[in-house]
Design a protein around this motif. Structure first.
Motif, short mmCIF file in Angstrom:
data_model
loop_
_atom_site.label_atom_id
_atom_site.label_comp_id
_atom_site.label_asym_id
_atom_site.label_seq_id
_atom_site.Cartn_x
_atom_site.Cartn_y
_atom_site.Cartn_z
N ILE A 133 3.72 -70.61 -43.87
CA ILE A 133 2.43 -70.31 -43.24
C ILE A 133 2.62 -69.25 -42.16
O ILE A 133 1.87 -68.28 -42.09
CB ILE A 133 1.78 -71.59 -42.69
CG1 ILE A 133 1.35 -72.50 -43.84
CG2 ILE A 133 0.59 -71.25 -41.80
CD1 ILE A 133 0.94 -73.89 -43.41
N ALA A 134 3.62 -69.43 -41.31
CA ALA A 134 3.89 -68.46 -40.24
C ALA A 134 4.19 -67.08 -40.83
O ALA A 134 3.74 -66.06 -40.31
CB ALA A 134 5.05 -68.94 -39.38
N SER A 135 4.93 -67.05 -41.92
CA SER A 135 5.25 -65.79 -42.58
C SER A 135 4.00 -65.11 -43.12
O SER A 135 3.82 -63.89 -42.98
CB SER A 135 6.26 -66.03 -43.70
OG SER A 135 6.53 -64.84 -44.38
N ALA A 136 3.11 -65.89 -43.74
CA ALA A 136 1.86 -65.33 -44.28
C ALA A 136 0.97 -64.80 -43.15
O ALA A 136 0.38 -63.72 -43.27
CB ALA A 136 1.12 -66.39 -45.09
N ILE A 137 0.89 -65.54 -42.06
CA ILE A 137 0.10 -65.10 -40.91
C ILE A 137 0.68 -63.80 -40.36
O ILE A 137 -0.04 -62.84 -40.08
CB ILE A 137 0.05 -66.20 -39.82
CG1 ILE A 137 -0.73 -67.40 -40.31
CG2 ILE A 137 -0.55 -65.65 -38.52
CD1 ILE A 137 -0.59 -68.62 -39.41
N SER A 138 1.98 -63.77 -40.20
CA SER A 138 2.66 -62.58 -39.68
C SER A 138 2.41 -61.37 -40.57
O SER A 138 2.17 -60.27 -40.08
CB SER A 138 4.16 -62.86 -39.54
OG SER A 138 4.80 -61.76 -38.97
N GLU A 139 2.45 -61.59 -41.86
CA GLU A 139 2.22 -60.49 -42.81
C GLU A 139 0.81 -59.92 -42.66
O GLU A 139 0.61 -58.70 -42.61
CB GLU A 139 2.43 -60.99 -44.24
CG GLU A 139 2.33 -59.92 -45.29
CD GLU A 139 2.60 -60.47 -46.69
OE1 GLU A 139 1.92 -59.99 -47.62
OE2 GLU A 139 3.45 -61.36 -46.85
N GLN A 140 -0.19 -60.80 -42.55
CA GLN A 140 -1.58 -60.35 -42.41
C GLN A 140 -1.80 -59.65 -41.07
O GLN A 140 -2.43 -58.60 -41.01
CB GLN A 140 -2.54 -61.53 -42.56
CG GLN A 140 -2.60 -62.10 -43.96
CD GLN A 140 -3.06 -61.07 -44.96
OE1 GLN A 140 -4.11 -60.45 -44.80
NE2 GLN A 140 -2.28 -60.87 -46.01
N TYR A 141 -1.28 -60.24 -40.00
CA TYR A 141 -1.43 -59.62 -38.69
C TYR A 141 -0.69 -58.29 -38.62
O TYR A 141 -1.14 -57.36 -37.95
CB TYR A 141 -0.96 -60.56 -37.57
CG TYR A 141 -2.08 -61.40 -37.02
CD1 TYR A 141 -2.91 -60.90 -36.02
CD2 TYR A 141 -2.34 -62.67 -37.50
CE1 TYR A 141 -3.94 -61.66 -35.51
CE2 TYR A 141 -3.37 -63.43 -37.00
CZ TYR A 141 -4.18 -62.92 -36.01
OH TYR A 141 -5.22 -63.66 -35.50
N SER A 142 0.42 -58.16 -39.32
CA SER A 142 1.16 -56.90 -39.33
C SER A 142 0.32 -55.79 -39.95
O SER A 142 0.35 -54.64 -39.47
CB SER A 142 2.48 -57.04 -40.09
OG SER A 142 3.38 -57.86 -39.37
N CYS A 177 -1.87 -61.08 -30.68
CA CYS A 177 -0.51 -60.52 -30.72
C CYS A 177 0.42 -61.34 -29.83
O CYS A 177 1.56 -61.63 -30.22
CB CYS A 177 -0.51 -59.06 -30.30
SG CYS A 177 -1.27 -57.97 -31.52
N TRP A 178 -0.06 -61.74 -28.66
CA TRP A 178 0.76 -62.59 -27.79
C TRP A 178 1.01 -63.94 -28.44
O TRP A 178 2.12 -64.49 -28.33
CB TRP A 178 0.09 -62.75 -26.42
CG TRP A 178 0.29 -61.56 -25.56
CD1 TRP A 178 -0.64 -60.60 -25.25
CD2 TRP A 178 1.49 -61.16 -24.90
NE1 TRP A 178 -0.08 -59.64 -24.45
CE2 TRP A 178 1.24 -59.97 -24.22
CE3 TRP A 178 2.77 -61.70 -24.82
CZ2 TRP A 178 2.19 -59.30 -23.46
CZ3 TRP A 178 3.73 -61.05 -24.07
CH2 TRP A 178 3.44 -59.86 -23.40
N LEU A 179 0.03 -64.49 -29.13
CA LEU A 179 0.23 -65.76 -29.83
C LEU A 179 1.22 -65.60 -30.99
O LEU A 179 2.02 -66.51 -31.26
CB LEU A 179 -1.10 -66.32 -30.32
CG LEU A 179 -2.09 -66.74 -29.23
CD1 LEU A 179 -3.42 -67.17 -29.84
CD2 LEU A 179 -1.52 -67.82 -28.34
N MET A 180 1.19 -64.45 -31.64
CA MET A 180 2.18 -64.18 -32.69
C MET A 180 3.58 -64.08 -32.09
O MET A 180 4.55 -64.53 -32.70
CB MET A 180 1.83 -62.89 -33.45
CG MET A 180 0.63 -63.01 -34.37
SD MET A 180 0.84 -64.28 -35.64
CE MET A 180 2.27 -63.67 -36.51
#
Length: 184
Positions: free
Chosen positions: A29-38, A78-81
């Motif tokens: 889940i963290a990886s998917a969120i990171s990918e979308q936010y990136s 971004c800070w939460l990421m």
């Protein structure tokens, strides 16, 4: 006794197995969120603007020229990421993008605390660097000592409320309607 021991072994093994699955699921889940936010970060940094919303046609509506109540969301995210991943790219993105927010510390709006806490508040919470409190204090002073501003007030059945009730598609109508027309 043998049966209890066997049951205990099965329970412990299951607990170990399922706790590992949860951790693996959290990582995915963290990886998917990171990918979308990136993806959003790449767009935001290239156009030096903050995402306001995704429109029905899939394009991004950007905010960078005027104050909007959502401008602190993406720098704050971004800070939460950064908190979620520990990756410095998110910390640097939060720093860079919240500078767009900083210029609005004198905006006449009741949303100043909301906007500045999302971005600068998370930066301070995560780094403990007091430099991030300066814009929050400036915004607080503006909110307390600033100039009065127009605010929509409605009445329904003798009860007063701030902001005319709007939801869903009607929210756009409220934003698009000029203050002069609202006052007519």
């Amino acid at each position: 006794m043998k049966r209890i021991r066997s049951l205990l072994i099965v329970c412990c093994t299951s607990l170990f197995f399922f706790s590992g699955c949860k951790s693996d699921n959290n990582a995915r889940i963290a990886s998917a969120i990171s990918e979308q936010y990136s993806l959003m970060l790449d767009e935001a940094t290239s156009c030096k603007a903050l995402p306001r919303t995704i429109l029905p046609d899939g394009t991004t509506q950007w905010s960078n020229k005027r104050f909007e109540w959502t401008i602190g969301f993406f720098p704050g995210s971004c800070w939460l990421m950064y908190e979620l991943t520990g990756e410095d790219k998110w910390k640097e993105a939060g720093k860079e993008l919240q500078e767009i927010v900083r210029k609005f510390h004198k905006a006449s709006s009741h949303d100043l605390g909301f906007v500045f806490n999302c971005s600068f508040g998370n930066a301070f919470r995560l780094t403990k660097d007091s430099i991030y409190t300066v814009p929050m204090i400036q915004a607080a002073k503006t909110a307390v000592l600033g100039v009065p501003f127009s605010c929509d007030v409605g009445e329904f059945n003798g009860d007063y409320f701030i902001y005319v009730a709007a939801f869903g598609i009607f929210t756009d109508v409220s934003y698009a309607t000029s203050q002069e027309l609202k006052n007519a």
